[in-house]
Design a protein around this motif. Structure first.
Motif, PDB file in Angstrom:
ATOM      1  N   THR A 184       0.915  -1.211   0.054  1.00 25.05           N
ATOM      2  CA  THR A 184      -0.016   0.013  -0.095  1.00 25.05           C
ATOM      3  C   THR A 184       0.895   1.108  -0.148  1.00 25.05           C
ATOM      4  O   THR A 184       1.697   1.347   0.760  1.00 25.05           O
ATOM      5  CB  THR A 184      -0.915   0.003   1.226  1.00 25.05           C
ATOM      6  OG1 THR A 184      -1.936  -1.141   1.267  1.00 25.05           O
ATOM      7  CG2 THR A 184      -1.707   1.471   1.519  1.00 25.05           C
ATOM      8  N   THR A 186      -3.827   0.480  -3.146  1.00 27.54           N
ATOM      9  CA  THR A 186      -3.846  -0.691  -2.284  1.00 27.54           C
ATOM     10  C   THR A 186      -4.354  -1.933  -3.148  1.00 27.54           C
ATOM     11  O   THR A 186      -4.786  -1.393  -4.310  1.00 27.54           O
ATOM     12  CB  THR A 186      -4.415  -0.464  -0.911  1.00 27.54           C
ATOM     13  OG1 THR A 186      -4.103  -1.758  -0.199  1.00 27.54           O
ATOM     14  CG2 THR A 186      -5.784  -0.209  -1.083  1.00 27.54           C
ATOM     15  N   ARG A 187      -4.533  -2.808  -2.573  1.00 22.64           N
ATOM     16  CA  ARG A 187      -5.229  -4.069  -3.165  1.00 22.64           C
ATOM     17  C   ARG A 187      -6.358  -4.676  -1.956  1.00 22.64           C
ATOM     18  O   ARG A 187      -5.905  -4.557  -0.723  1.00 22.64           O
ATOM     19  CB  ARG A 187      -4.475  -5.136  -3.663  1.00 22.64           C
ATOM     20  CG  ARG A 187      -3.544  -4.850  -4.916  1.00 22.64           C
ATOM     21  CD  ARG A 187      -2.957  -6.029  -5.483  1.00 22.64           C
ATOM     22  NE  ARG A 187      -3.800  -7.282  -5.975  1.00 22.64           N
ATOM     23  CZ  ARG A 187      -4.329  -6.944  -7.299  1.00 22.64           C
ATOM     24  NH1 ARG A 187      -3.935  -6.201  -8.057  1.00 22.64           N
ATOM     25  NH2 ARG A 187      -5.104  -7.816  -7.584  1.00 22.64           N
ATOM     26  N   GLN A 188      -7.423  -5.181  -2.165  1.00 25.62           N
ATOM     27  CA  GLN A 188      -8.188  -5.866  -1.060  1.00 25.62           C
ATOM     28  C   GLN A 188      -8.665  -4.888  -0.319  1.00 25.62           C
ATOM     29  O   GLN A 188      -8.236  -5.110   1.068  1.00 25.62           O
ATOM     30  CB  GLN A 188      -7.481  -7.069  -0.604  1.00 25.62           C
ATOM     31  CG  GLN A 188      -7.411  -8.144  -1.856  1.00 25.62           C
ATOM     32  CD  GLN A 188      -8.433  -8.692  -2.802  1.00 25.62           C
ATOM     33  OE1 GLN A 188      -9.730  -8.525  -2.135  1.00 25.62           O
ATOM     34  NE2 GLN A 188      -8.288  -9.221  -3.618  1.00 25.62           N
ATOM     35  N   ALA A 189      -9.164  -3.608  -0.606  1.00 26.64           N
ATOM     36  CA  ALA A 189      -9.356  -2.588   0.544  1.00 26.64           C
ATOM     37  C   ALA A 189     -10.364  -3.258   1.493  1.00 26.64           C
ATOM     38  O   ALA A 189     -10.266  -2.292   2.578  1.00 26.64           O
ATOM     39  CB  ALA A 189      -9.679  -1.328  -0.357  1.00 26.64           C
ATOM     40  N   ASN A 195      -6.854  -4.690   5.744  1.00 26.50           N
ATOM     41  CA  ASN A 195      -6.459  -3.803   5.261  1.00 26.50           C
ATOM     42  C   ASN A 195      -6.997  -2.390   6.104  1.00 26.50           C
ATOM     43  O   ASN A 195      -8.178  -2.145   6.025  1.00 26.50           O
ATOM     44  CB  ASN A 195      -6.616  -3.587   3.887  1.00 26.50           C
ATOM     45  CG  ASN A 195      -6.155  -2.610   2.935  1.00 26.50           C
ATOM     46  OD1 ASN A 195      -5.952  -1.501   3.353  1.00 26.50           O
ATOM     47  ND2 ASN A 195      -6.009  -2.852   1.814  1.00 26.50           N
ATOM     48  N   LEU A 207     -13.923   5.352  -3.543  1.00 26.58           N
ATOM     49  CA  LEU A 207     -13.210   4.108  -3.941  1.00 26.58           C
ATOM     50  C   LEU A 207     -13.582   3.876  -5.312  1.00 26.58           C
ATOM     51  O   LEU A 207     -14.384   3.306  -5.634  1.00 26.58           O
ATOM     52  CB  LEU A 207     -13.726   2.935  -2.995  1.00 26.58           C
ATOM     53  CG  LEU A 207     -13.648   3.244  -1.467  1.00 26.58           C
ATOM     54  CD1 LEU A 207     -14.832   3.071  -0.879  1.00 26.58           C
ATOM     55  CD2 LEU A 207     -12.343   2.062  -0.795  1.00 26.58           C
ATOM     56  N   SER A 260     -13.711   2.461  -8.910  1.00 28.11           N
ATOM     57  CA  SER A 260     -13.660   1.181  -9.452  1.00 28.11           C
ATOM     58  C   SER A 260     -13.153   1.037 -11.116  1.00 28.11           C
ATOM     59  O   SER A 260     -13.043  -0.204 -11.036  1.00 28.11           O
ATOM     60  CB  SER A 260     -14.847   0.276  -9.179  1.00 28.11           C
ATOM     61  OG  SER A 260     -15.730   1.103 -10.146  1.00 28.11           O
ATOM     62  N   GLN A 312      -9.825   5.898 -11.289  1.00 26.66           N
ATOM     63  CA  GLN A 312      -8.524   5.597 -10.244  1.00 26.66           C
ATOM     64  C   GLN A 312      -7.346   6.495 -10.517  1.00 26.66           C
ATOM     65  O   GLN A 312      -6.733   6.998 -10.004  1.00 26.66           O
ATOM     66  CB  GLN A 312      -7.944   4.118 -10.413  1.00 26.66           C
ATOM     67  CG  GLN A 312      -9.102   3.261  -9.656  1.00 26.66           C
ATOM     68  CD  GLN A 312      -8.326   1.854  -8.942  1.00 26.66           C
ATOM     69  OE1 GLN A 312      -7.155   1.577  -9.506  1.00 26.66           O
ATOM     70  NE2 GLN A 312      -9.181   1.242  -8.644  1.00 26.66           N
ATOM     71  N   ILE A 345      -9.339   6.158  -1.926  1.00 27.99           N
ATOM     72  CA  ILE A 345      -8.603   4.764  -1.960  1.00 27.99           C
ATOM     73  C   ILE A 345      -8.758   3.977  -3.278  1.00 27.99           C
ATOM     74  O   ILE A 345      -9.961   3.584  -3.533  1.00 27.99           O
ATOM     75  CB  ILE A 345      -9.462   3.898  -0.698  1.00 27.99           C
ATOM     76  CG1 ILE A 345      -8.920   4.808   0.544  1.00 27.99           C
ATOM     77  CG2 ILE A 345      -8.741   2.632  -0.657  1.00 27.99           C
ATOM     78  CD1 ILE A 345      -9.991   4.267   1.731  1.00 27.99           C
ATOM     79  N   ASP A 369      -8.076   1.066  -5.025  1.00 28.12           N
ATOM     80  CA  ASP A 369      -8.064  -0.518  -4.814  1.00 28.12           C
ATOM     81  C   ASP A 369      -7.763  -1.062  -6.139  1.00 28.12           C
ATOM     82  O   ASP A 369      -8.912  -1.384  -6.853  1.00 28.12           O
ATOM     83  CB  ASP A 369      -9.434  -1.102  -4.089  1.00 28.12           C
ATOM     84  CG  ASP A 369      -9.356  -2.333  -3.712  1.00 28.12           C
ATOM     85  OD1 ASP A 369      -8.520  -3.288  -4.267  1.00 28.12           O
ATOM     86  OD2 ASP A 369     -10.203  -2.958  -3.095  1.00 28.12           O
ATOM     87  N   SER A 403      -7.508  -4.096  -7.099  1.00 26.00           N
ATOM     88  CA  SER A 403      -8.218  -5.442  -7.042  1.00 26.00           C
ATOM     89  C   SER A 403      -9.551  -5.235  -7.795  1.00 26.00           C
ATOM     90  O   SER A 403      -9.973  -6.047  -8.564  1.00 26.00           O
ATOM     91  CB  SER A 403      -8.251  -6.377  -6.015  1.00 26.00           C
ATOM     92  OG  SER A 403      -8.734  -5.468  -4.817  1.00 26.00           O
TER      93      SER A 403
END
Lengths: 390, 390
Positions: free
Chosen positions: A2, B20-23, B28, B143, B145, B150, B180, B182, B184
């Motif tokens: 992150t 990040t990944r998998q927020a 996390n 967030l 998507s 992003q 954030i 994410d 993923s």
């Protein structure tokens, strides 16, 4: 895995607030100069006029058009001024906002065009919201037409409309491009309307400026008689203090809970609501300021002599200290609602002397009920005293 | 008889942008930390989810609720997440804004509560507008998507909805509380959707950062194959450059006419419109960036070798350099419309090399038509060349 980035930036805002008379006299440069801040023109400007001043001043629409025609090198009027219905209903729902957006689209206004709005607080609020959000913000020039709009909301950075039955549910913080307070517009107001905004002058004096409070004390009978010189002096000083507060207190967009300009307003909001909005905001603020001054005294913060001066100023200016709706006021519920209005944390201003404010995060509801009772006694006593004098 | 006061004040804005990944994995901390910036909780939060990711990731709603339940000391979820229909229609008119305002009122959110929105750009825009204006601004956590959300709009300070048939007619500049990103979530996108936002990476590299352009050149085949590592690297660097531009270029709220981030966008906007919105924004930007690069070359600003590299990067990343709508493009009308979008003065970015930008205030329409023709030849030649290679 992150990573976090943070950039910060500042946006600087500033706008002139002009006090003048006869702003639509072609020889008065204020409105032209406000537009000319944007550089060589002509700049497109659409005008919205409150039907209150339009009715009070026959020929106002023509004078507006003449003014712009005279200054056509700076201002290009985009179509005829739109006349809209004033009063609180102006900001009730999206109707006026719709109308102004339609105007902005139909007349081809862009982000660097102007909307000029002349009117009372509700019209300024609704037109301001439309201007703030159309194209993400066109330039707004306010010409407030009431005492309350000139010395309080009209010089500030907020706008808003009522929606879902909630006051100011929708709105934005959006500094105007300029504010032109034309005192001659106040001549069009009925006496009660001319007076009502002056309670905000007492309020701002109490939280910020002892000298201004002393001046209001000197002027209290002239203000009660609504003499123009006194009213204009009070409006101008109140507006400037309001502006200085916004610019100088560190939280112009009210991100924190502290709202010193809301002194006396927790009960004022509740009384307006209890009255079904027949009690005007300014008159409710008069009662609210009196009440929180009494509470400040009962809490041991404010000397009795200072309290007497405050209640005397309000009374001699023509404000009722008492509203029958105080009998029905649910102190706990009203404070809870005010806390929600602030954003969850209670922060209430009290005063230790005229011009000196402290902030508290809790209120003793029992003591507040005693303050209400005491205010009732004071108001009743005052009635008897006055009756005796006659 | 006239007096003028002017106060000025600055408002500082800043917000974290997290990659990040998998927020929504309870382990996390990104979302919890974003809320915890506000101090000890729990803080009320209402969630709005785009039905695109909700369909792509079965169980997403439950995971969101689990996340919040796990972090209940910080976050108090105000009711079930609201799932809304995504895509451009989400920001068409006031419907979604209405829905979110109703949510804010019904769930008792105040100015210090949170709205978290997970979705594509249109949903972020409409929910962001509702959050920015409800109570004059509740706190917004985005967030994003999609690739485009992003690396571009989702990290910025704008929101908006289409109204009266005008794109972004209503909106505000309103910095989010946190963003954030994410990565993923990008796994839920169809290939075309995952690719389309990457043209903004080429754009921002060309106007600001030669090293990033060179890196995109190195990565162009991996990007064309939509390899996760390459896509994530490009998205993150693009987002950071976008953010640095907003914070560092001196005009975060776009009060002037200059819009470097709109490089290649004048024709992109026109092509999207000509296509009846079947051409995606990112794909249109791919064509627009190619076109303004060819124009920069024909205007004597950009070396041919640099132009070739730019067209090669775009092509290898999978972008079409040509759109049949270019044949129908009215250059003068499109530039006039873009000028209106900027606010009356034309300010167009061109490039002198990857990473180096100049601004011009006029465009030679004849030369632009030659640039369109030249781009057509290049695209056709490339087609032939590719056909030969097969």
């Amino acid at each position: 895995m992150t990573s976090t980035f943070r950039e910060s930036f500042s946006v600087t805002h500033g706008y002139p607030v002009v006090f003048t008379r006869q702003a639509l006299d072609p020889a008065n440069p204020a409105l032209r100069d406000a537009v000319a801040q944007a550089g060589p023109g002509p700049h497109k400007l659409a005008a919205v006029l409150d039907d209150g001043p339009v009715r009070a001043f026959p020929g106002l629409i023509g004078r507006f058009k003449d003014y712009v025609r005279h200054h056509r090198e700076t201002i290009a009027l985009a179509g005829d001024p739109l006349v809209v219905r004033g009063g609180e209903q102006a900001k009730d729902g999206m109707d006026l906002v719709h109308q102004v957006l339609e105007l902005i689209v139909q007349r081809g206004l862009c982000r660097q065009s102007f909307v000029a709005v002349l009117g009372g607080g509700a019209v300024l609020d609704a037109v301001g919201f439309a201007a703030a959000t159309a194209h993400r913000g066109v330039r707004l020039i306010r010409l407030p037409s009431t005492t309350l709009a000139q010395n309080d909301a009209g010089v500030g950075v907020k706008n808003g409309i009522n929606w879902f039955g909630r006051k100011n549910l929708l709105g934005a913080f959006a500094p105007p491009y300029a504010v032109i307070n034309d005192f001659s517009l106040l001549d069009g107001l009925a006496p009660a309307e001319r007076r009502t905004g002056l309670s905000e002058a007492v309020k701002v004096a109490l939280i910020r400026d002892r000298a201004f409070f002393e001046r209001l004390f000197q002027l209290r009978h002239s203000l009660g008689a609504l003499e123009s010189n006194a009213v204009e002096e009070a409006v101008e000083r109140c507006a400037v203090l309001h502006l200085e507060h916004i610019a100088g207190a560190g939280d112009p967009f009210e991100l924190g809970s502290s709202r010193p300009l809301d002194f006396g307003h927790w009960s004022a909001h509740a009384l307006e609501e209890l009255s079904g909005w027949t009690l005007s905001h300014g008159d409710a603020v008069g009662v609210g300021v009196a009440l929180d001054s009494v509470y400040s005294h009962l809490a041991g913060l404010l000397a009795e002599a200072d309290l007497d001066d405050i209640l005397e100023v309000l009374t001699d200016m023509g404000f009722a200290l008492w509203s029958p709706h105080l009998d029905a006021l649910d102190v706990d519920a009203a404070l809870a609602s005010f806390r929600e209005h602030l954003g969850g944390e209670l922060a209430l201003s009290l005063i230790t002397a005229p011009g000196s404010r402290v902030e508290v995060d809790r209120v003793d509801a029992g003591l507040m009920r005693r303050a209400i009772a005491r205010l009732g006694q004071y108001a009743a006593g005052l009635g008897r005293e006055r009756a005796c004098r006659r």
